[in-house]
Design an enzyme around this catalytic site. Structure first.
Site, PDB file in Angstrom:
ATOM      1  N   LEU A  23      46.652  41.220  41.772  1.00 19.43           N
ATOM      2  CA  LEU A  23      45.228  41.279  41.488  1.00 19.43           C
ATOM      3  C   LEU A  23      44.507  41.676  42.780  1.00 19.43           C
ATOM      4  CD1 LEU A  23      44.968  38.055  39.309  1.00 19.43           C
ATOM      5  CD2 LEU A  23      44.800  40.423  38.520  1.00 19.43           C
ATOM      6  N   GLU A  33      39.316  31.130  36.310  1.00 19.34           N
ATOM      7  CA  GLU A  33      39.429  32.400  35.600  1.00 19.34           C
ATOM      8  C   GLU A  33      40.829  32.520  34.990  1.00 19.34           C
ATOM      9  OE1 GLU A  33      39.672  36.364  34.291  1.00 19.34           O
ATOM     10  OE2 GLU A  33      41.004  35.584  35.839  1.00 19.34           O
TER      11      GLU A  33
END
Length: 189
Positions: A23, A33
Protein backbone atom coordinates in the site's frame (compact mmCIF):
# COMPACT_ATOMS: atom_id res chain seq x y z
CA UNK A 1 -31.00 -12.55 -10.62
CA UNK A 2 -27.64 -11.04 -11.56
CA UNK A 3 -25.27 -10.45 -8.68
CA UNK A 4 -24.22 -7.00 -7.59
CA UNK A 5 -20.43 -6.97 -7.84
CA UNK A 6 -18.41 -4.92 -5.36
CA UNK A 7 -14.96 -3.43 -5.58
CA UNK A 8 -13.10 -2.16 -2.54
CA UNK A 9 -10.01 0.03 -2.65
CA UNK A 10 -8.05 2.63 -0.69
CA UNK A 11 -6.45 5.33 -2.82
CA UNK A 12 -4.42 8.52 -2.72
CA UNK A 13 -5.69 11.79 -4.27
CA UNK A 14 -3.95 10.91 -7.58
CA UNK A 15 -5.76 7.49 -7.65
CA UNK A 16 -2.57 5.75 -6.47
CA UNK A 17 -3.26 2.37 -4.86
CA UNK A 18 0.17 0.78 -4.57
CA UNK A 19 3.93 1.22 -4.42
CA UNK A 20 6.45 -1.61 -4.84
CA UNK A 21 3.82 -4.27 -4.09
CA UNK A 22 2.61 -2.58 -0.89
CA UNK A 23 0.00 0.00 0.00
CA UNK A 24 1.34 3.52 -0.72
CA UNK A 25 1.44 4.50 2.99
CA UNK A 26 3.41 1.36 3.99
CA UNK A 27 4.94 0.89 6.57
CA UNK A 28 2.34 3.13 8.30
CA UNK A 29 -0.73 1.04 9.13
CA UNK A 30 -4.31 2.23 8.98
CA UNK A 31 -5.74 -0.38 11.36
CA UNK A 32 -9.30 0.97 11.44
CA UNK A 33 -9.35 1.19 7.64
CA UNK A 34 -8.10 -2.40 7.50
CA UNK A 35 -10.84 -3.49 9.95
CA UNK A 36 -13.38 -1.80 7.66
CA UNK A 37 -11.99 -3.73 4.66
CA UNK A 38 -12.21 -6.99 6.62
CA UNK A 39 -15.73 -6.28 7.89
CA UNK A 40 -17.04 -5.34 4.44
CA UNK A 41 -15.45 -8.24 2.56
CA UNK A 42 -15.96 -10.95 5.21
CA UNK A 43 -19.49 -10.22 6.47
CA UNK A 44 -21.93 -12.30 4.47
CA UNK A 45 -25.54 -11.16 4.25
CA UNK A 46 -26.90 -14.71 4.00
CA UNK A 47 -26.55 -17.21 6.87
CA UNK A 48 -24.39 -20.19 5.95
CA UNK A 49 -22.78 -18.55 2.92
CA UNK A 50 -19.39 -16.90 2.47
CA UNK A 51 -18.34 -13.84 0.52
CA UNK A 52 -15.91 -14.26 -2.36
CA UNK A 53 -12.79 -12.13 -2.85
CA UNK A 54 -11.35 -12.00 -6.36
CA UNK A 55 -7.81 -10.70 -6.79
CA UNK A 56 -5.00 -10.73 -9.27
CA UNK A 57 -1.85 -12.77 -8.69
CA UNK A 58 0.23 -9.73 -7.64
CA UNK A 59 -2.43 -8.69 -5.10
CA UNK A 60 -2.43 -12.24 -3.67
CA UNK A 61 1.34 -12.19 -3.22
CA UNK A 62 1.23 -8.65 -1.72
CA UNK A 63 -0.80 -10.05 1.21
CA UNK A 64 1.54 -11.16 4.00
CA UNK A 65 1.80 -14.97 3.91
CA UNK A 66 0.46 -15.31 7.47
CA UNK A 67 -2.74 -13.57 6.30
CA UNK A 68 -3.32 -15.76 3.24
CA UNK A 69 -5.91 -16.87 2.44
CA UNK A 70 -8.13 -14.02 3.68
CA UNK A 71 -10.12 -15.93 6.30
CA UNK A 72 -13.89 -16.41 6.28
CA UNK A 73 -13.90 -15.66 2.54
CA UNK A 74 -13.59 -17.77 -0.58
CA UNK A 75 -10.32 -16.61 -2.20
CA UNK A 76 -10.11 -16.68 -6.01
CA UNK A 77 -6.80 -15.70 -7.62
CA UNK A 78 -6.63 -14.70 -11.28
CA UNK A 79 -3.59 -15.67 -13.31
CA UNK A 80 -2.95 -16.69 -16.88
CA UNK A 81 0.52 -18.05 -15.94
CA UNK A 82 -0.21 -20.26 -12.93
CA UNK A 83 -1.52 -23.78 -13.53
CA UNK A 84 -2.59 -24.44 -9.92
CA UNK A 85 -3.93 -22.10 -7.24
CA UNK A 86 -1.07 -20.54 -5.25
CA UNK A 87 -0.56 -22.13 -1.82
CA UNK A 88 -3.54 -21.21 0.38
CA UNK A 89 -5.80 -19.88 -2.37
CA UNK A 90 -9.10 -21.72 -2.77
CA UNK A 91 -9.52 -21.32 -6.53
CA UNK A 92 -7.58 -20.19 -9.59
CA UNK A 93 -9.21 -18.64 -12.66
CA UNK A 94 -7.52 -17.42 -15.85
CA UNK A 95 -9.62 -14.23 -16.02
CA UNK A 96 -12.46 -12.23 -14.47
CA UNK A 97 -15.22 -13.77 -16.62
CA UNK A 98 -14.04 -17.28 -15.68
CA UNK A 99 -14.05 -16.32 -11.98
CA UNK A 100 -17.64 -15.05 -12.26
CA UNK A 101 -18.64 -18.24 -14.08
CA UNK A 102 -17.07 -20.31 -11.28
CA UNK A 103 -19.02 -18.30 -8.68
CA UNK A 104 -22.31 -18.75 -10.56
CA UNK A 105 -21.83 -22.50 -11.11
CA UNK A 106 -19.59 -24.52 -8.79
CA UNK A 107 -19.72 -21.98 -5.94
CA UNK A 108 -23.32 -20.78 -6.36
CA UNK A 109 -24.63 -22.62 -3.27
CA UNK A 110 -21.84 -21.27 -1.01
CA UNK A 111 -21.11 -17.80 -2.41
CA UNK A 112 -22.79 -14.66 -1.13
CA UNK A 113 -21.33 -11.24 -2.01
CA UNK A 114 -18.51 -10.86 -4.52
CA UNK A 115 -15.65 -8.43 -3.79
CA UNK A 116 -12.89 -7.43 -6.21
CA UNK A 117 -9.86 -6.39 -4.15
CA UNK A 118 -7.24 -5.54 -6.82
CA UNK A 119 -5.20 -4.81 -8.78
CA UNK A 120 -5.65 -2.07 -11.37
CA UNK A 121 -6.60 -4.11 -14.43
CA UNK A 122 -9.09 -6.17 -12.43
CA UNK A 123 -10.73 -3.00 -11.08
CA UNK A 124 -10.96 -1.72 -14.66
CA UNK A 125 -12.67 -4.95 -15.80
CA UNK A 126 -15.10 -4.75 -12.89
CA UNK A 127 -15.93 -1.12 -13.66
CA UNK A 128 -16.52 -1.84 -17.35
CA UNK A 129 -18.60 -4.99 -16.81
CA UNK A 130 -22.40 -5.06 -17.11
CA UNK A 131 -24.96 -4.82 -14.31
CA UNK A 132 -24.96 -3.11 -10.94
CA UNK A 133 -21.50 -2.42 -9.55
CA UNK A 134 -20.59 -0.82 -6.24
CA UNK A 135 -17.20 0.68 -5.48
CA UNK A 136 -16.27 1.07 -1.83
CA UNK A 137 -13.53 3.69 -1.94
CA UNK A 138 -11.38 4.90 0.93
CA UNK A 139 -10.17 8.35 -0.10
CA UNK A 140 -6.82 8.81 1.65
CA UNK A 141 -6.40 12.57 1.86
CA UNK A 142 -2.59 12.58 1.69
CA UNK A 143 -0.42 11.95 -1.33
CA UNK A 144 2.19 9.18 -1.18
CA UNK A 145 4.53 7.96 -3.95
CA UNK A 146 2.66 5.39 -6.08
CA UNK A 147 3.43 3.14 -9.03
CA UNK A 148 0.00 1.48 -9.34
CA UNK A 149 -3.23 3.37 -9.97
CA UNK A 150 -7.00 2.95 -9.86
CA UNK A 151 -8.83 3.55 -13.16
CA UNK A 152 -10.46 6.95 -13.68
CA UNK A 153 -13.91 7.02 -12.04
CA UNK A 154 -16.40 8.63 -14.42
CA UNK A 155 -19.39 10.50 -13.00
CA UNK A 156 -21.19 9.50 -16.23
CA UNK A 157 -20.99 5.88 -15.09
CA UNK A 158 -21.01 6.08 -11.27
CA UNK A 159 -22.96 8.05 -8.65
CA UNK A 160 -21.57 8.83 -5.20
CA UNK A 161 -24.15 7.55 -2.69
CA UNK A 162 -24.99 9.90 0.22
CA UNK A 163 -24.61 7.01 2.70
CA UNK A 164 -24.51 3.23 2.80
CA UNK A 165 -25.33 0.76 5.63
CA UNK A 166 -22.22 -0.17 7.61
CA UNK A 167 -20.03 2.52 6.06
CA UNK A 168 -18.77 5.13 8.58
CA UNK A 169 -19.56 8.77 7.76
CA UNK A 170 -17.27 11.77 8.01
CA UNK A 171 -13.55 12.30 8.26
CA UNK A 172 -11.46 9.53 9.83
CA UNK A 173 -7.87 9.88 11.05
CA UNK A 174 -5.16 7.40 12.02
CA UNK A 175 -1.45 7.95 12.51
CA UNK A 176 -1.77 11.51 11.21
CA UNK A 177 -3.41 10.36 7.96
CA UNK A 178 -6.94 11.54 7.23
CA UNK A 179 -9.35 9.56 5.05
CA UNK A 180 -13.01 9.17 4.29
CA UNK A 181 -15.15 6.29 3.10
CA UNK A 182 -17.22 6.67 -0.08
CA UNK A 183 -19.53 4.32 -1.95
CA UNK A 184 -20.23 4.68 -5.66
CA UNK A 185 -22.90 2.78 -7.56
CA UNK A 186 -22.97 2.22 -11.29
CA UNK A 187 -25.55 4.09 -13.32
CA UNK A 188 -27.51 1.65 -15.45
CA UNK A 189 -27.73 3.27 -18.89
Amino acid sequence: MARILNGIVAMCPNLGIGKDGNLPWHPTRLNEEFKYFRKMTATASVEGKQNVVIMGRKTWFSIPEKNRPLNNRINIVLSRQLKDPPHGAHHLAPDFISALRLINTELSERADQVWVIGGSSLYKELMESQGIRRLFVTQVLKQFPCDTFFPELSTDDYNLLPSFPGVPQGLQEENGIQYKFEVYESIVH
